[in-house]
Enzyme design. Sequence first.
Site, PDB file in Angstrom:
ATOM      1  CG  LEU A  52       1.630   1.819  -6.364  1.00 27.72           C
ATOM      2  CD1 LEU A  52       0.610   2.231  -5.318  1.00 27.72           C
ATOM      3  CD2 LEU A  52       3.022   2.252  -5.964  1.00 27.72           C
ATOM      4  N   PRO A  53       3.498  -2.327  -7.172  1.00 31.53           N
ATOM      5  CG  PRO A  53       5.472  -2.809  -6.007  1.00 31.53           C
ATOM      6  CD  PRO A  53       4.627  -1.667  -6.537  1.00 31.53           C
ATOM      7  CB  CYS A  54      -0.969  -4.255  -5.568  1.00 32.37           C
ATOM      8  SG  CYS A  54      -1.148  -3.522  -7.181  1.00 32.37           S
ATOM      9  CG  HIS A  55       2.833  -8.319  -7.857  1.00 31.16           C
ATOM     10  ND1 HIS A  55       2.797  -7.226  -8.697  1.00 31.16           N
ATOM     11  CD2 HIS A  55       4.127  -8.634  -7.704  1.00 31.16           C
ATOM     12  CE1 HIS A  55       4.047  -6.936  -9.041  1.00 31.16           C
ATOM     13  NE2 HIS A  55       4.871  -7.767  -8.455  1.00 31.16           N
TER      14      HIS A  55
END
Length: 114
Positions: A52-55
Amino acid sequence: MKQDFFDRVYKIVAKIPKGKVTTYGLIAESCGIKSAARTVGWALNGASSSNLPCHRVVNRFGALTGKVHFGDPKLMEDLLRSEGIIFDKDDCVEMKKHLWIPPKVLSNKTKKKK
DNA sequence: TCATTGACATTCA
DNA sequence: ATGAATGCCAATG
């Protein structure tokens, strides 16, 4: 499983378009809980090991609060910059330009008329 | 098992 | 307007 909440968060984060960012509060709201932004952070805590692109998830200020949890704070900025995210002098993302709001929230807000 | 913390946000005083 | 307190869910001590 209790991960039901986590699953919702994962789905929302996974839906974040490239070059866009969202806030914990919006994610929580899209999950049906607008006040559980903290729990969203917890979900992303486990998401650090996921794809997941938690950034792309920031707090309401647009600051990369969880950058330390990525292992490399500057890496997070680099990732966002690579996706076209613009940072202002306060190390905050240009919410005005890159803030992405989950469609579910829009529908919910429209219906509730809050 | 109970209490506290945690990558936040909102509201009351 | 600024500061403190509360709410939510799950995990850890």
